[in-house]
Design a protein around this motif. Sequence first.
Motif, PDB file in Angstrom:
ATOM      1  N   ALA A 103     -11.847  33.308 -22.093  1.00 40.06           N
ATOM      2  CA  ALA A 103     -12.569  33.007 -23.307  1.00 40.06           C
ATOM      3  C   ALA A 103     -11.933  32.856 -24.684  1.00 40.06           C
ATOM      4  N   VAL A 104     -11.048  33.726 -24.982  1.00 43.22           N
ATOM      5  CA  VAL A 104     -10.281  33.568 -26.150  1.00 43.22           C
ATOM      6  C   VAL A 104      -8.971  32.678 -25.918  1.00 43.22           C
ATOM      7  N   ARG A 105      -8.317  32.734 -24.785  1.00 46.23           N
ATOM      8  CA  ARG A 105      -7.054  31.733 -24.682  1.00 46.23           C
ATOM      9  C   ARG A 105      -7.474  30.345 -24.400  1.00 46.23           C
ATOM     10  N   ASN A 106      -8.495  30.057 -23.605  1.00 40.08           N
ATOM     11  CA  ASN A 106      -8.802  28.622 -23.314  1.00 40.08           C
ATOM     12  C   ASN A 106      -9.449  27.854 -24.333  1.00 40.08           C
ATOM     13  N   ARG A 107      -9.539  28.293 -25.379  1.00 36.76           N
ATOM     14  CA  ARG A 107     -10.109  27.363 -26.567  1.00 36.76           C
ATOM     15  C   ARG A 107      -8.938  26.861 -27.417  1.00 36.76           C
ATOM     16  N   SER A 108      -7.616  27.462 -27.073  1.00 35.31           N
ATOM     17  CA  SER A 108      -6.611  27.061 -27.575  1.00 35.31           C
ATOM     18  C   SER A 108      -5.795  26.668 -26.600  1.00 35.31           C
ATOM     19  N   VAL A 109      -5.639  26.852 -25.418  1.00 33.99           N
ATOM     20  CA  VAL A 109      -4.810  26.443 -24.330  1.00 33.99           C
ATOM     21  C   VAL A 109      -5.894  25.486 -23.543  1.00 33.99           C
ATOM     22  N   THR A 110      -5.754  24.330 -23.904  1.00 36.96           N
ATOM     23  CA  THR A 110      -6.619  23.328 -23.123  1.00 36.96           C
ATOM     24  C   THR A 110      -6.211  22.377 -21.912  1.00 36.96           C
ATOM     25  N   THR A 111      -4.815  22.384 -21.810  1.00 37.52           N
ATOM     26  CA  THR A 111      -4.127  21.877 -20.607  1.00 37.52           C
ATOM     27  C   THR A 111      -4.600  22.739 -19.262  1.00 37.52           C
ATOM     28  N   ALA A 112      -5.321  22.160 -18.478  1.00 38.77           N
ATOM     29  CA  ALA A 112      -5.505  22.795 -17.272  1.00 38.77           C
ATOM     30  C   ALA A 112      -4.238  23.484 -16.598  1.00 38.77           C
ATOM     31  N   ALA A 113      -3.288  22.701 -16.560  1.00 39.53           N
ATOM     32  CA  ALA A 113      -1.793  23.260 -15.838  1.00 39.53           C
ATOM     33  C   ALA A 113      -1.632  24.684 -16.613  1.00 39.53           C
ATOM     34  N   ASP A 114      -1.843  24.705 -17.517  1.00 41.55           N
ATOM     35  CA  ASP A 114      -1.419  26.061 -18.392  1.00 41.55           C
ATOM     36  C   ASP A 114      -2.338  27.216 -18.354  1.00 41.55           C
ATOM     37  N   GLN A 115      -3.475  26.902 -17.732  1.00 40.87           N
ATOM     38  CA  GLN A 115      -4.771  28.008 -17.965  1.00 40.87           C
ATOM     39  C   GLN A 115      -4.518  28.589 -16.661  1.00 40.87           C
ATOM     40  N   TYR A 116      -5.184  30.016 -16.958  1.00 40.78           N
ATOM     41  CA  TYR A 116      -5.091  30.980 -15.937  1.00 40.78           C
ATOM     42  C   TYR A 116      -6.399  30.605 -14.741  1.00 40.78           C
ATOM     43  N   ALA A 117      -6.197  30.525 -13.671  1.00 40.94           N
ATOM     44  CA  ALA A 117      -7.268  30.035 -12.783  1.00 40.94           C
ATOM     45  C   ALA A 117      -8.011  31.385 -12.370  1.00 40.94           C
ATOM     46  N   PRO A 118      -9.412  31.292 -12.243  1.00 39.04           N
ATOM     47  CA  PRO A 118     -10.106  32.550 -11.605  1.00 39.04           C
ATOM     48  C   PRO A 118      -9.427  33.188 -10.418  1.00 39.04           C
ATOM     49  N   GLY A 119      -9.206  34.414 -10.597  1.00 41.60           N
ATOM     50  CA  GLY A 119      -8.377  35.290  -9.413  1.00 41.60           C
ATOM     51  C   GLY A 119      -7.083  35.308  -9.500  1.00 41.60           C
ATOM     52  N   SER A 120      -6.435  34.535 -10.283  1.00 41.00           N
ATOM     53  CA  SER A 120      -4.854  34.250 -10.299  1.00 41.00           C
ATOM     54  C   SER A 120      -4.142  35.407 -11.025  1.00 41.00           C
ATOM     55  N   LEU A 121      -4.814  36.264 -11.709  1.00 42.69           N
ATOM     56  CA  LEU A 121      -4.202  37.563 -12.398  1.00 42.69           C
ATOM     57  C   LEU A 121      -5.169  38.927 -11.898  1.00 42.69           C
ATOM     58  N   ALA A 122      -4.093  39.876 -11.615  1.00 43.48           N
ATOM     59  CA  ALA A 122      -4.878  41.156 -11.542  1.00 43.48           C
ATOM     60  C   ALA A 122      -4.009  42.123 -11.854  1.00 43.48           C
ATOM     61  N   GLY A 123      -4.249  43.538 -11.888  1.00 39.41           N
ATOM     62  CA  GLY A 123      -3.357  44.548 -12.113  1.00 39.41           C
ATOM     63  C   GLY A 123      -2.428  44.635 -13.399  1.00 39.41           C
ATOM     64  N   ALA A 124      -1.322  44.728 -13.086  1.00 43.55           N
ATOM     65  CA  ALA A 124      -0.049  44.899 -14.248  1.00 43.55           C
ATOM     66  C   ALA A 124       0.023  43.336 -14.802  1.00 43.55           C
ATOM     67  N   ALA A 125       0.010  42.486 -14.172  1.00 46.12           N
ATOM     68  CA  ALA A 125       0.147  41.192 -14.566  1.00 46.12           C
ATOM     69  C   ALA A 125      -1.195  40.699 -15.420  1.00 46.12           C
ATOM     70  N   LEU A 126      -2.194  41.162 -15.325  1.00 38.39           N
ATOM     71  CA  LEU A 126      -3.402  40.882 -15.962  1.00 38.39           C
ATOM     72  C   LEU A 126      -3.139  41.490 -17.413  1.00 38.39           C
TER      73      LEU A 126
END
Length: 551
Positions: A429-452
Amino acid sequence: MNNTFSLFSRQRMLALAFVATLGLGACDVTDLSPRNQLSETAIFTDPARVALAVNGVYNAAQSGFYDPLNGTALAVRGYPFGAASMALGDARGEDVSDMAGFFGLVFQNQITPAAPNLVNIWSNCYSVINQANVTIAGVRQAAASGIISAADAAVYEGELRFLRALSHHELVINFSRPYTDNNGSNPGVPYRDVPVNTIAGVEAARSQGRGTVAEVYTKMLADLDFAETNLPNTRTITGATSPSVTRATKGAAIALKQRLRLHQGEWALAVTEGNKLITGTTTFTSPIGGYALAATQRAAFPGGTAVSAENIFSVENSAQDNPGVNGAVANVFGSSATPANGGINGRALLAVSPGLYNAPFFTCNDLRRTQMMQQDGVRTAYVLRKYTDAATSSDFAPIIRYAEVILNQAEALARTGTNNTLALSLLNAVRNRSVTTAADQYAPGSLAGAALVRAILNERRIEFVGEGKRWGDISRLSPDATFGPGGVPAKYNGQVSGQVTLARYACNNPGALATPSVSAVPYSNFLFLWPIPAIEVANNPVLAAQQNPGY
């Protein structure tokens, strides 16, 4: 807020008298009835004057004083919260570069017990605290006498206790080890919750010890619980077209509690506070105060005295009352080029560090890069565009934004591991208002645990640069073996030839960086903490025996 409280300056005189006992000046602290001043008795027997007294504590939080010559040249520099906490909070970290030597001692970790910046943070925070304490006592007296209603007294006290907690937190993160180091058992800072407006009060303050970090947090949280219970959801000012963000509210108290819980590493309790301010699963709003993220970060910083729904609490500045060209946020962080050349006639004292600009997690098309940063035009650096009014220094000082609440909640949820889906949605919600290129966005389910968690911490560095939050994160995270920086990171100094040049700024190219000229300070090193000021320990033998090691 305005300076009308100067007409009723008894409390400011008392606060400054207390500071003088700590060595800041030559005032006679036994003179508790200054000539040509209204007595406290007179102030708290009139509802309008009571309101002005409360207003005056906000003024102390905004204006403060700057005393580089130990009592001979006082000036306003926005201590502690009108600008100084933001400038110093970033200068202690690695995401800005010192371009003019203005913050040299802090930036280069060369603080001593007599260094002006730390002396003024300490003294001005305690000045705010004492004015709050004196006013709380006066408000209670006025309510007991029927001068003001019990309901009004509760709101006033909620505001004052919010400011008292905010000030103590600024002190404890700078002068004490973080709560997460040994569960708060390290030395804290004196938590002052009684007025210092008598000789007995002065003497008691001069013999008060530090207590523990845990004790400071317990008292801050108690103050904020009171504030949450008694403050309204929104504040209004006669004639204003939008709610005031410069007076404490229920939402501000909750958000500050959430911040404190994050500093404690109390993730579940942080989530509990955040739940009060967050509804939704992909788009988030607050049921208290109506807070919401702006469409872009640019919209969250409309400039000057304008505010957005993202603003939870700010300290007011105006053309008539501000930290001036040496301290205002637009001058510290803004471009020194002329408007004709794309600048704002700021001073560019703190630039964006090439280290942050080139960081692999800061994508090249991020709007916070393209819209909120620019080449200075005079200095060989990139600077921020968050603050826009260098001419009259009216930009409000942002203390709490809804973006912080959202990212606090994301981190707390990711740390507990109970809802990675929601944590990632909050981050996006915070990131994607500034990172608008789909290739640079985090897809749902793509991050968890320490990486998140790491992604959230990286996002904080981009989102909050220029808002003073970096030191708080360095402090609270340093004991963390997985995510901590391990102390103060190395830095790029704009005063050193070749360190900060336009050629060093290269998106996603750490190889373009020079070797940092300011060495890292390990967490175990005594320089990680600021020392208790020499003027304090000279007048308080208890604190003299409790000085931070190494000083």
